[in-house]
Design an enzyme around this catalytic site. Structure first.
Site, PDB file in Angstrom:
ATOM      1  N   GLU A 112      46.535  20.414 -16.873  1.00 30.19           N
ATOM      2  CA  GLU A 112      46.239  20.251 -18.323  1.00 30.19           C
ATOM      3  C   GLU A 112      44.763  21.003 -18.916  1.00 30.19           C
ATOM      4  O   GLU A 112      44.871  21.402 -20.161  1.00 30.19           O
ATOM      5  CB  GLU A 112      46.043  18.884 -18.700  1.00 30.19           C
ATOM      6  CG  GLU A 112      44.942  18.188 -17.842  1.00 30.19           C
ATOM      7  CD  GLU A 112      44.620  16.580 -18.483  1.00 30.19           C
ATOM      8  OE1 GLU A 112      45.583  15.746 -17.984  1.00 30.19           O
ATOM      9  OE2 GLU A 112      43.383  16.420 -18.590  1.00 30.19           O
ATOM     10  N   HIS A 119      45.937  13.650 -23.026  1.00 28.21           N
ATOM     11  CA  HIS A 119      44.595  12.860 -22.554  1.00 28.21           C
ATOM     12  C   HIS A 119      43.970  12.086 -23.393  1.00 28.21           C
ATOM     13  O   HIS A 119      42.930  12.227 -23.814  1.00 28.21           O
ATOM     14  CB  HIS A 119      43.842  13.705 -21.648  1.00 28.21           C
ATOM     15  CG  HIS A 119      42.952  13.234 -20.611  1.00 28.21           C
ATOM     16  ND1 HIS A 119      43.033  13.853 -19.462  1.00 28.21           N
ATOM     17  CD2 HIS A 119      42.374  12.069 -20.483  1.00 28.21           C
ATOM     18  CE1 HIS A 119      42.327  12.983 -18.482  1.00 28.21           C
ATOM     19  NE2 HIS A 119      41.944  12.119 -19.287  1.00 28.21           N
ATOM     20  N   SER A 129      46.731   8.261 -15.633  1.00 31.19           N
ATOM     21  CA  SER A 129      45.375   8.221 -14.751  1.00 31.19           C
ATOM     22  C   SER A 129      44.903   9.767 -14.696  1.00 31.19           C
ATOM     23  O   SER A 129      44.024  10.056 -15.089  1.00 31.19           O
ATOM     24  CB  SER A 129      45.722   7.594 -13.286  1.00 31.19           C
ATOM     25  OG  SER A 129      44.530   7.195 -12.815  1.00 31.19           O
ATOM     26  N   ARG A 130      45.587  10.513 -13.752  1.00 30.65           N
ATOM     27  CA  ARG A 130      45.253  11.802 -13.525  1.00 30.65           C
ATOM     28  C   ARG A 130      46.427  12.552 -13.058  1.00 30.65           C
ATOM     29  O   ARG A 130      47.210  12.125 -12.321  1.00 30.65           O
ATOM     30  CB  ARG A 130      44.369  12.138 -12.273  1.00 30.65           C
ATOM     31  CG  ARG A 130      42.813  11.802 -12.753  1.00 30.65           C
ATOM     32  CD  ARG A 130      42.408  12.701 -13.793  1.00 30.65           C
ATOM     33  NE  ARG A 130      40.774  12.307 -14.283  1.00 30.65           N
ATOM     34  CZ  ARG A 130      40.395  11.592 -14.898  1.00 30.65           C
ATOM     35  NH1 ARG A 130      41.369  11.130 -15.638  1.00 30.65           N
ATOM     36  NH2 ARG A 130      39.053  11.401 -15.460  1.00 30.65           N
ATOM     37  N   ALA A 170      44.585   8.593 -23.940  1.00 31.01           N
ATOM     38  CA  ALA A 170      44.648   7.090 -23.801  1.00 31.01           C
ATOM     39  C   ALA A 170      43.213   6.577 -24.061  1.00 31.01           C
ATOM     40  O   ALA A 170      43.096   5.450 -24.209  1.00 31.01           O
ATOM     41  CB  ALA A 170      44.967   6.916 -22.253  1.00 31.01           C
ATOM     42  N   PHE A 171      42.126   7.209 -23.711  1.00 38.45           N
ATOM     43  CA  PHE A 171      40.619   6.843 -23.817  1.00 38.45           C
ATOM     44  C   PHE A 171      40.399   6.655 -25.311  1.00 38.45           C
ATOM     45  O   PHE A 171      39.346   5.990 -25.783  1.00 38.45           O
ATOM     46  CB  PHE A 171      39.571   7.594 -23.078  1.00 38.45           C
ATOM     47  CG  PHE A 171      39.392   8.957 -23.857  1.00 38.45           C
ATOM     48  CD1 PHE A 171      40.270  10.060 -23.734  1.00 38.45           C
ATOM     49  CD2 PHE A 171      38.260   9.043 -24.526  1.00 38.45           C
ATOM     50  CE1 PHE A 171      39.977  11.145 -24.398  1.00 38.45           C
ATOM     51  CE2 PHE A 171      37.865  10.203 -25.397  1.00 38.45           C
ATOM     52  CZ  PHE A 171      39.035  11.349 -25.273  1.00 38.45           C
ATOM     53  N   ASP A 221      50.202  10.876 -19.899  1.00 40.94           N
ATOM     54  CA  ASP A 221      49.111  11.309 -20.794  1.00 40.94           C
ATOM     55  C   ASP A 221      48.258  12.390 -20.063  1.00 40.94           C
ATOM     56  O   ASP A 221      47.205  12.842 -20.756  1.00 40.94           O
ATOM     57  CB  ASP A 221      48.392   9.876 -21.013  1.00 40.94           C
ATOM     58  CG  ASP A 221      47.006   9.944 -22.014  1.00 40.94           C
ATOM     59  OD1 ASP A 221      47.304  10.553 -23.138  1.00 40.94           O
ATOM     60  OD2 ASP A 221      45.922   9.837 -21.380  1.00 40.94           O
TER      61      ASP A 221
HETATM   62  P1  NAD Z   1      38.869   1.607 -11.041  1.00 40.24           P
HETATM   63  O1  NAD Z   1      37.987   2.204  -9.931  1.00 40.24           O
HETATM   64  O2  NAD Z   1      38.308   0.460 -11.615  1.00 40.24           O
HETATM   65  O3  NAD Z   1      40.328   1.327 -10.020  1.00 40.24           O
HETATM   66  C1  NAD Z   1      40.915   2.243  -9.328  1.00 40.24           C
HETATM   67  C2  NAD Z   1      41.672   1.515  -8.348  1.00 40.24           C
HETATM   68  O4  NAD Z   1      42.513   2.403  -7.456  1.00 40.24           O
HETATM   69  C3  NAD Z   1      40.940   0.895  -7.321  1.00 40.24           C
HETATM   70  O5  NAD Z   1      41.292  -0.764  -7.295  1.00 40.24           O
HETATM   71  C4  NAD Z   1      41.031   1.516  -5.989  1.00 40.24           C
HETATM   72  O6  NAD Z   1      40.905   0.413  -4.927  1.00 40.24           O
HETATM   73  C5  NAD Z   1      42.408   1.833  -6.336  1.00 40.24           C
HETATM   74  N1  NAD Z   1      42.641   3.024  -5.249  1.00 40.24           N
HETATM   75  C6  NAD Z   1      41.808   3.956  -4.783  1.00 40.24           C
HETATM   76  N2  NAD Z   1      42.241   4.687  -3.736  1.00 40.24           N
HETATM   77  C7  NAD Z   1      43.645   4.595  -3.851  1.00 40.24           C
HETATM   78  C8  NAD Z   1      44.997   4.893  -3.029  1.00 40.24           C
HETATM   79  N3  NAD Z   1      44.797   5.991  -2.261  1.00 40.24           N
HETATM   80  N4  NAD Z   1      45.952   4.412  -3.347  1.00 40.24           N
HETATM   81  C9  NAD Z   1      45.980   3.269  -4.333  1.00 40.24           C
HETATM   82  N5  NAD Z   1      45.026   2.697  -4.991  1.00 40.24           N
HETATM   83  C10 NAD Z   1      43.808   3.199  -4.755  1.00 40.24           C
HETATM   84  O7  NAD Z   1      39.267   2.648 -12.119  1.00 40.24           O
HETATM   85  P2  NAD Z   1      39.846   2.697 -13.279  1.00 40.24           P
HETATM   86  O8  NAD Z   1      38.775   2.208 -14.604  1.00 40.24           O
HETATM   87  O9  NAD Z   1      40.822   1.064 -13.563  1.00 40.24           O
HETATM   88  O10 NAD Z   1      40.573   3.756 -13.815  1.00 40.24           O
HETATM   89  C11 NAD Z   1      41.794   4.221 -13.400  1.00 40.24           C
HETATM   90  C12 NAD Z   1      41.967   5.662 -13.329  1.00 40.24           C
HETATM   91  O11 NAD Z   1      42.337   5.799 -14.892  1.00 40.24           O
HETATM   92  C13 NAD Z   1      40.654   6.533 -13.216  1.00 40.24           C
HETATM   93  O12 NAD Z   1      40.752   6.934 -11.897  1.00 40.24           O
HETATM   94  C14 NAD Z   1      40.882   7.829 -14.144  1.00 40.24           C
HETATM   95  O13 NAD Z   1      41.219   8.944 -13.321  1.00 40.24           O
HETATM   96  C15 NAD Z   1      41.997   7.405 -15.144  1.00 40.24           C
HETATM   97  N6  NAD Z   1      41.354   7.273 -16.241  1.00 40.24           N
HETATM   98  C16 NAD Z   1      42.247   7.711 -17.413  1.00 40.24           C
HETATM   99  C17 NAD Z   1      41.783   7.818 -18.803  1.00 40.24           C
HETATM  100  C18 NAD Z   1      42.610   8.631 -19.929  1.00 40.24           C
HETATM  101  O14 NAD Z   1      42.059   8.845 -20.804  1.00 40.24           O
HETATM  102  N7  NAD Z   1      43.961   8.885 -19.554  1.00 40.24           N
HETATM  103  C19 NAD Z   1      40.716   7.105 -19.153  1.00 40.24           C
HETATM  104  C20 NAD Z   1      40.013   6.660 -18.227  1.00 40.24           C
HETATM  105  C21 NAD Z   1      40.482   6.452 -16.915  1.00 40.24           C
END
Ligand code: NAD
Length: 345
Positions: free
Chosen positions: A260, A292, A230-231, A294-295, A255
């Site tokens: 980073e 990074h 995620s981050r 995953a995407f 990832d």
């Molecule tokens: P999304 O917005 O669909 O889902 C995020 C979820 O997190 C939601 O259900 C939200 O309610 C929940 N949330 C918000 N605040 C929270 C908290 N304090 N505690 C627990 N849950 C909480 O997002 P997504 O598309 O599923 O993406 C998730 C994350 O993946 C993104 O925020 C992004 O940082 C990361 N991401 C990483 C890559 C990569 O290449 N590694 C690519 C895309 C996204």
């Protein structure tokens, strides 16, 4: 003619955007450098700045872009923690790609998990060296294990489906749990205590920064596997390293990494890595780091380019209205203008 400047451009970015460079409609300028206060001058004369996850859009950068007449920041990603939206409000609009392939990220998470617990990375290196020994490669079955999913949005839910396919017992924590779902929600503490595997799929916010810290790790099961696609800053990396050294954390698959920005996406081989913490983590036999990545699937890249171009078109053709606009007020106030199909400011 809409002039767009791309920062942090890689070959695969150019390839995916090439077909949209339509004479008379779009002019693209590509720079490999990241957007920072020092490089913002490259945006002079452009209408749109197109950025990725490790570009910096802080107050100083926004001031410069505003002065140069930039109207739109087009993020070619979903996460937007690198943009000071509050400061941008009233000056420059921002749009993002909310979903391009949640499958890409969820499947990469599964790939990391399987690689780690079945020692595929070790086996690959061994057999290339004609070492066919199995010593030290013992893994464990996923079937019957409990996986705790933090964040049940688009990616989290797909990862839940994948885990269920393996016969795992899924529990989840979300600050905003989905209504009418069959997801077994528990408190964050319960998730930390019960999970054999913990996977992070929530955004980085002030509340989630370092949510996996020494206290959280102390609550986890011995041998827990932690997955973060995620981050980076969701995890306090120093606390993670301590957890690994203490044999509390069984494995970590990362990832993303908090620091980073100046490291990932570049070829640093042959250089001395200036980040001791990352170097130490990578040196651990039970840590897998991807940069990074995953995407990075063909489907995701193609969707990112298409949505980004549509966002830009929509903004300029619809008087600044775009469904994918980011605004710090969106979702936080009741009379959100976007809900009324109006521009945010
Ligand atoms: P999304 O917005 O669909 O889902 C995020 C979820 O997190 C939601 O259900 C939200 O309610 C929940 N949330 C918000 N605040 C929270 C908290 N304090 N505690 C627990 N849950 C909480 O997002 P997504 O598309 O599923 O993406 C998730 C994350 O993946 C993104 O925020 C992004 O940082 C990361 N991401 C990483 C890559 C990569 O290449 N590694 C690519 C895309 C996204």
């Amino acid at each position: 003619m809409i002039k767009t400047v791309f920062f942090d451009t890689k070959d695969y970015v150019k390839t995916s955007f090439q077909k949209y460079e339509i004479p008379g409609e779009f002019e693209f300028k590509y720079f490999e450098t990241k957007l920072t206060e020092d490089t913002a001058d490259l945006a002079k004369g452009c209408d749109v700045v197109c950025i990725f996850v490790n570009d910096t859009v802080n107050a100083a950068v926004i001031d410069k872009l505003y002065e140069y007449g930039v109207k739109l920041i087009a993020l070619r990603c979903a996460g937007y923690n690198n943009v000071d939206l509050r400061y941008a409000y009233g000056k420059i609009h921002a749009v993002r790609v909310p979903a391009y392939s949640p499958y890409a990220v969820a499947e990469h998470t599964a790939a990391l998990l399987l690689t780690s617990i079945r020692r595929i990375h070790k086996a690959y290196n061994r057999t290339r060296d004609f070492n066919f020994s199995l010593s030290g490669l013992t893994g464990f079955d996923l079937h019957g294990k409990t996986v705790g999913i933090v964040g049940t949005g688009k990616i989290g839910r797909i990862f839940i489906d994948i885990c269920r396919g393996f016969g795992m017992n899924v529990i989840a924590y979300d600050a905003f749990p989905a209504k009418d779902s069959d997801i077994a929600y528990v408190s964050l503490n319960e998730l930390l205590e019960r999970s054999d595997i913990i996977s992070l799929h929530c955004p980085l916010t002030n509340e989630t920064r370092h949510m996996i810290n020494a206290d959280a790790i102390a609550k986890m099961k011995k041998g827990v596997v932690i997955l973060n696609t995620s981050r980076g800053a969701l995890i306090d990396a120093e606390a993670l390293l301590e957890g690994i050294k203490a044999r509390k954390v069984g494995a970590a698959c990362l990832d993303v990494y908090e620091e980073e920005t100046d490291i990932f996406f570049e070829d640093r081989s042959g250089h001395i890595l200036n980040d001791e913490l990352l170097a130490r983590l990578i040196s651990m036999p039970n840590v897998i780091v991807t940069s990074h990545q995953a995407f990075l699937t063909e489907e995701a890249l193609s969707n990112i380019a298409e949505t980004t171009v549509n966002n830009i078109r929509s903004f300029f053709e619809n008087d600044g209205i775009c469904d994918n606009e980011l605004c710090y007020r969106c979702g936080n106030i009741e009379d959100c203008k976007k809900n009324r199909r109006e521009r945010c400011f």
